[in-house]
Each structure stands twice: as C-alpha cells, then as structure tokens.
Design an enzyme around this catalytic site. Structure first.
Site, short mmCIF file in Angstrom:
data_model
loop_
_atom_site.label_atom_id
_atom_site.label_comp_id
_atom_site.label_asym_id
_atom_site.label_seq_id
_atom_site.Cartn_x
_atom_site.Cartn_y
_atom_site.Cartn_z
N GLN A 165 0.80 -1.22 0.00
CA GLN A 165 0.00 0.00 0.00
C GLN A 165 0.83 1.28 0.00
O GLN A 165 0.34 2.34 -0.35
CB GLN A 165 -0.95 -0.01 1.21
CG GLN A 165 -2.03 -1.07 1.08
CD GLN A 165 -2.81 -1.25 2.36
OE1 GLN A 165 -2.38 -1.92 3.29
NE2 GLN A 165 -3.98 -0.64 2.43
N ARG A 171 4.47 0.54 12.56
CA ARG A 171 4.10 -0.79 12.08
C ARG A 171 4.16 -0.79 10.56
O ARG A 171 3.55 0.05 9.90
CB ARG A 171 2.68 -1.13 12.55
CG ARG A 171 2.17 -2.47 12.06
CD ARG A 171 0.84 -2.84 12.72
NE ARG A 171 0.33 -4.08 12.18
CZ ARG A 171 -0.72 -4.17 11.36
NH1 ARG A 171 -1.39 -3.11 11.00
NH2 ARG A 171 -1.11 -5.35 10.91
N HIS A 196 1.04 -9.33 4.81
CA HIS A 196 -0.06 -8.36 4.82
C HIS A 196 -0.77 -8.46 3.47
O HIS A 196 -0.63 -7.60 2.61
CB HIS A 196 0.49 -6.95 5.06
CG HIS A 196 -0.54 -5.94 5.46
ND1 HIS A 196 -0.54 -5.29 6.69
CD2 HIS A 196 -1.62 -5.45 4.81
CE1 HIS A 196 -1.56 -4.46 6.75
NE2 HIS A 196 -2.23 -4.53 5.63
N ASN A 232 -1.52 -10.41 8.85
CA ASN A 232 -2.47 -9.33 9.05
C ASN A 232 -3.86 -9.75 8.57
O ASN A 232 -4.02 -10.19 7.42
CB ASN A 232 -2.04 -8.09 8.26
CG ASN A 232 -3.05 -6.96 8.39
OD1 ASN A 232 -3.21 -6.40 9.47
ND2 ASN A 232 -3.75 -6.64 7.31
N GLU A 233 -4.82 -9.65 9.47
CA GLU A 233 -6.24 -9.88 9.14
C GLU A 233 -6.50 -11.17 8.36
O GLU A 233 -7.23 -11.16 7.36
CB GLU A 233 -6.81 -8.67 8.37
CG GLU A 233 -6.74 -7.39 9.17
CD GLU A 233 -7.38 -6.19 8.48
OE1 GLU A 233 -7.81 -6.32 7.32
OE2 GLU A 233 -7.44 -5.11 9.10
N ASN A 275 -7.24 -5.08 14.81
CA ASN A 275 -7.53 -3.95 13.95
C ASN A 275 -9.01 -3.66 14.12
O ASN A 275 -9.84 -4.55 13.91
CB ASN A 275 -7.23 -4.27 12.48
CG ASN A 275 -5.74 -4.49 12.25
OD1 ASN A 275 -4.92 -4.25 13.13
ND2 ASN A 275 -5.40 -4.97 11.07
N TYR A 296 -12.25 -0.90 13.49
CA TYR A 296 -12.80 0.32 12.90
C TYR A 296 -14.28 0.54 13.20
O TYR A 296 -14.69 1.66 13.42
CB TYR A 296 -12.64 0.27 11.37
CG TYR A 296 -11.19 0.33 10.92
CD1 TYR A 296 -10.55 1.54 10.75
CD2 TYR A 296 -10.47 -0.85 10.69
CE1 TYR A 296 -9.23 1.59 10.35
CE2 TYR A 296 -9.15 -0.79 10.28
CZ TYR A 296 -8.53 0.42 10.11
OH TYR A 296 -7.22 0.47 9.72
N GLU A 321 -4.52 -1.38 14.42
CA GLU A 321 -5.05 -0.41 13.46
C GLU A 321 -6.32 0.20 14.02
O GLU A 321 -7.17 -0.51 14.55
CB GLU A 321 -5.40 -1.08 12.11
CG GLU A 321 -4.23 -1.44 11.26
CD GLU A 321 -4.64 -2.03 9.91
OE1 GLU A 321 -5.77 -1.78 9.43
OE2 GLU A 321 -3.82 -2.77 9.34
N TRP A 329 -4.07 3.81 11.93
CA TRP A 329 -3.99 3.51 10.51
C TRP A 329 -4.51 4.73 9.79
O TRP A 329 -5.65 5.08 9.94
CB TRP A 329 -4.82 2.27 10.14
CG TRP A 329 -4.67 1.97 8.68
CD1 TRP A 329 -5.47 2.42 7.66
CD2 TRP A 329 -3.64 1.19 8.06
NE1 TRP A 329 -4.98 1.96 6.46
CE2 TRP A 329 -3.87 1.20 6.67
CE3 TRP A 329 -2.54 0.48 8.56
CZ2 TRP A 329 -3.04 0.54 5.76
CZ3 TRP A 329 -1.72 -0.17 7.66
CH2 TRP A 329 -1.98 -0.15 6.27
N GLU A 349 -5.65 2.12 -0.69
CA GLU A 349 -6.54 1.39 0.20
C GLU A 349 -7.07 0.13 -0.50
O GLU A 349 -7.22 0.11 -1.72
CB GLU A 349 -7.67 2.28 0.69
CG GLU A 349 -7.25 3.15 1.89
CD GLU A 349 -6.63 2.34 3.04
OE1 GLU A 349 -7.17 1.25 3.34
OE2 GLU A 349 -5.62 2.78 3.59
N PHE A 356 -6.66 7.54 4.65
CA PHE A 356 -6.60 7.24 6.07
C PHE A 356 -5.43 7.96 6.75
O PHE A 356 -5.28 7.90 7.96
CB PHE A 356 -6.42 5.73 6.29
CG PHE A 356 -7.71 4.96 6.34
CD1 PHE A 356 -8.39 4.78 7.53
CD2 PHE A 356 -8.26 4.40 5.19
CE1 PHE A 356 -9.58 4.06 7.59
CE2 PHE A 356 -9.44 3.69 5.23
CZ PHE A 356 -10.11 3.52 6.43
#
Ligand SMILES: *[C@@H]1O[C@H](CO)[C@@H](O)[C@H](O)[C@H]1NC(C)=O
Ligand SMILES: *[C@@H]1O[C@H](CO)[C@@H](O)[C@H](O)[C@H]1NC(C)=O
Ligand SMILES: *[C@@H]1O[C@H](CO)[C@@H](O)[C@H](O)[C@H]1NC(C)=O
Length: 481
Positions: free
Chosen positions: A52, A108, A152, A197-198, A331, A333, A373, A422, A429, A438
């Site tokens: 990203q 990070r 990631h 990640n995720e 993470n 949101y 995040e 984040w 994104e 972001f």
C-alpha cells in the site's frame, strides 16, 4: 508555480495550526488528553503496509505478489495500483524524520515477501534484504520501535501459480522459511513480529474467496476452499511461532503474535434470535482464530454449521496451537449491528475498543493486546491545496474518542499495551484505492515526488504524544465544526 503555491499554503497552515492547538492547549477541559495519562510501557504508533505504501513494485529485483495481480486486473475501486503508491521505498528516510517529528514511539510496517524472496522460496534478493535493514536501522536510530508484519495480504504470485498459495499445505513450509530469513536477518532489532495481518477476512467474506485477491467463489457460501486456506494460514502461523520460540526468542527477546480484523458486533434488539445471530458473527470472525490459537480448536458454532467443510486439527497440531502467541493484534474500525437477516457495519463508530478488549480478556485469558489499526477515512478530494484535504476534524474527533476510551479498560485490568493509527500516511486502500484517505499525513499522488503534507490530525497526534505534560484539548470548538 503550483508547487510553490502549495508550499506557501502549507507554510501558513503550519502557523495557523500551531496557533490553533496552542489555543486548545491552554483551555482546560474535560476531554483533555495526554500520552502521559497512559502507562510508560504502553506504546503509541502508526502504520503502513508494503504494497500500500512502498511502490517500487518492479525495482531492485522485486517480483509481483497476488496483490499486484489483483490491482492490475482493475479490481481496485479507482483502478489504482501500488506500482508507485506513496513511494516509501525511496522516501523512507524522509518518512522516518516525519515520524520522529511527530513523536511516534512505534511504527508498524510489513515486509514484502516478493521483494525479499521474489519467487516465494529459494534465493534471497540482496537489495530487498538491504532495504528493510536500512528502514529498520533508520527507525532504531530515532528510537522508534518497529512492529513488523510478515504477511499483509501480499504473498508472492509465484506461489499462487505454483500451487494456489494458501490453498496448499506447501505454503506452510515456504512461509516458515521466509519467516526464518526475517528472524535471522532482522530479529536482533525487531522485537515485535506479526505473522499475518487480518487472516480472518482473507478466506471468507473479504473477496469471498480462498486467496485474498483470487475471486472465483461466491461470497459467504459454505464452500470448502476458504476454510482450507485459513486452516493452512493458522498452521503457517503456528509453524512460524514454533520456529521463533525454539530458535530465536531466547536470544532475541522479542514477541510474536497475529493481528485480526475485529469488528464489534451488537444485536439490533435483545431478542433471542438477534443475540444468536450476533454470537454466530463473532464465532465466524473473532473466535475462529482466537479459539484456534488459544485452545487449539475451532468454535463449536462453526463446527455445527459447517460439519466436515471445516478441517480438523491433529492432536499434535492442537498441542502446538494451544497458546501459540505472545500477543493479539486487533484492527478495529467499526461496530456491526446484527439481526437474524443481516449484519450492517456502522460508519466510523467510536468507543467500542473497550468492549472488544474486555471480551478478549474474559474469553481468552487476558492476553497482551495491541490495537494495531484504528483510524478514520476521508474520501474524494485529494488536492492538497483544498482545505477539505487537510482540515480533518472528524478524524481527530474519532482518534481522540477512541484513545480516551482505552483508559478505563486499562485501569480495569486488561493487558492492552499499544495503539496504532492507521495510517501514518495515505496509500493504496484495499478496495477504495486512492479515493480513500486514512493518513495522518496526506500524500499528493499527482505529484511525481509524492509530496507529503500534514493534516490537522498530524498536529493533534504530535501534541498528544508530546512528553511535556501538556494536555491536548480537543475542545468543543473542534467538535463543533
Ligand atoms: C471459476 O468458476 C467457474 C464456475 O465454477 C469455472 O468454470 C472456472 O473454471 C473457474 N475459474 C478458475 C480460474 O478457477
Ligand atoms: C508435531 O509437529 C512438530 C512441528 O511441526 C514436529 O516437529 C513434530 O515432529 C510433530 N510430531 C508428530 C508426532 O507428528
Ligand atoms: C472490568 O473487569 C471485570 C472483571 O474482569 C468485568 O467483570 C467487568 O465487566 C469489567 N468492567 C467493564 C466496564 O468492562
């Protein structure tokens, strides 16, 4: 000329902002907040990820990852690609200086596997190796602690072509060998490792498919591939943790964990059906991975619903999985409202971090937790000369509310140890491309040099992090705008 005009406006803006924050600082108020309100061993940072933000996608020996492939098929909302992104590959020194100016305690980022080992296995790319050494050294020289993610979303395309990546057990061996290179080369300085990640949106519901950017199965359908893929991710995680613990941890004295995307789910009403639907959502997103790494099994609700579609762990795997982490990254949101028919995410909801962390504490033996995040996206206009692109009071309001919300839960005995915004700066994104921002720092993506410009939130976070005992007052003045 344009550049000069821009520089001029941000110059004036800087003074304006400092004046503004000064005003805010001297007016005492209930919501005054300072880093010093938090324990000294709590860490505040911000993050980015390789694809990203790095750019330099075809430079110095890097080969494509599955994310390159995905965006080059035009799958990002605005058809954006990470070919150049925020160009951090070339601008890391400038970026680390900006982090230092901000008072960031931790950063990070993720390692691009296909930059380090372009074919997924085999030869290490010396230039890739060098880049992360330089970045890490630069961070360390400013006293900024790296939190490093190994995967990631962007594993090498070569592994997808060779054996379908996550879907094949061969992935475990290749991931572990890659992790071994990272621990060996960087582990003397990197003390916090995140395996994935995720991963809990990779296999199911993200693009509705078994590899994050492969799209050939229907969304949410109980097809076996996503569960097979995530099963292999979990086994890859545990293999890397096992390697780190047996070969490196004693000497390097670091910690290793995994970072999940965690919505906070709430029933729309208190009806039995809505509550059951909410429990199902939690099982299929949070408990799925948490039960695996805390207890070495999958949640009962998942087993009931999926039967043999859900793979099994062997006894050996269960033993190895149990407690296979030093921390959990969350993470977070959004809140998602659930009833029997639907799950609806709310936009930018604040204040639910404590509920999430208390849930993890109660159900999973109070592990060490990082909010890896949290942030707020703005949309549209990314012309840095337009005030809308840098007057981000909504972001400040969101960050303030969420940071403040962590204090009671820390006092209530959770092992919450860090918070990362984040993102540190704008990037590509996942679905929004360059149309969603972001970043604390904005990036002018029309500028060849990818000029960074501070948003108001940059000053806010800087003021919050300052260790001079002053409180950052995000006053009603700011909220009222
Ligand atoms: C995608 O799914 C369709 C329908 O099931 C199938 O015919 C096709 O071969 C699949 N494509 C790939 C690349 O797997
Ligand atoms: C259990 O797994 C570990 C790690 O993969 C391996 O070294 C060991 O040989 C396995 N034991 C058995 C009995 O399969
Ligand atoms: C504080 O912790 C206790 C014990 O774990 C728990 O029962 C209680 O719900 C927590 N309080 C809040 C406000 O979350």
């Amino acid at each position: 000329m344009v550049m000069r005009g821009l520089r001029m406006s941000s110059y004036c803006f800087f003074f304006l902002t400092n004046f503004f924050l000064l005003l805010l600082n001297i007016s005492a108020g209930v919501s005054a907040l300072s880093r010093l309100d938090f324990p000294p061993d709590f860490v505040f940072g911000a993050g980015v990820s390789a694809y990203q933000h790095e750019g330099a996608a075809a430079e110095d020996g890097r080969k494509p990852s599955i994310w390159d492939t995905f965006v080059h098929q035009g799958k990002t909302f605005d058809k954006g690609t990470g070919d150049i992104a925020a160009d951090q590959y070339h601008k890391y020194k400038e970026d680390v200086k900006l982090m230092h100016k901000m008072g960031l305690e931790a950063f990070r980022f993720s390692i691009s596997w296909s930059r380090l080992i372009p074919d997924g296995h085999g030869a290490v790319n010396p230039k890739g190796l060098n880049y992360y050494n330089n970045l890490i050294n630069e961070l360390i020289s400013y006293g900024i602690e790296p939190h490093v993610t190994l995967s990631h979303f962007d594993y090498p395309q070569a592994l997808q072509d060779e054996y379908k990546g996550f879907e094949n057990r061969k992935f475990i061996e290749d991931f572990t060998a890659y992790a071994d290179v990272c621990f060996k080369e960087y582990g003397d300085r990197v003390k916090t490792w995140i395996t994935f990640n995720e991963p809990n949106i990779v296999g199911y519901g993200f693009t509705g498919c078994s590899s994050p950017f492969g799209v050939n199965c229907s969304v949410g359908a109980p097809v076996p591939e996503p569960y097979k893929a995530t099963h292999n991710i979990i086994l890859s995680h545990v293999a890397a943790v096992h390697l780190y613990r047996t070969k490196y941890q004693e000497k390097q004295k670091g910690q290793i964990g995994i970072t999940l995307l965690t919505f906070w789910f709430e029933p729309v009403t208190n009806s039995v059906l809505d509550i059951a639907a909410t429990e199902k959502e939690i099982a299929f997103s949070i408990d799925w991975f948490m039960e695996a790494i805390v207890y070495g099994r999958y949640p009962a609700i998942m087993r009931q619903r999926l039967g043999s579609t859900l793979p099994h762990f062997t006894e050996n795997e269960t033993n190895m999985l149990t407690g296979s982490f030093d921390f959990i990254g969350l993470n977070h949101y959004q809140i998602v409202k659930v009833d029997q028919h639907s799950a609806t995410p709310s936009e930018h909801e604040g204040g639910s971090i404590p509920k999430l962390v208390e849930y993890i504490k109660e159900k999973y033996k109070n592990p060490t937790v990082f909010i890896h995040e949290n942030g707020y996206s703005t949309e549209g206009d990314d012309d840095p000369s337009s005030p809308a692109s840098y007057i981000d009071t909504k972001r400040i309001e969101c960050l303030h509310k969420n940071i403040q919300s962590m204090l009671p839960t820390i006092r209530n005995g959770t092992n919450l140890k860090g918070y990362f915004v984040w993102s540190f700066l704008d990037g590509l994104e996942v679905f929004g491309g360059y149309g969603k921002h972001f970043g604390l720092y904005g990036v002018d993506f029309n500028d060849r040099n990818r000029r960074r410009y501070p948003r108001l939130s940059t000053y806010w976070y800087t003021s919050f992090l300052a260790k001079n005992g002053r409180k950052t007052e995000t006053s009603s003045l700011l909220f009222a705008q």
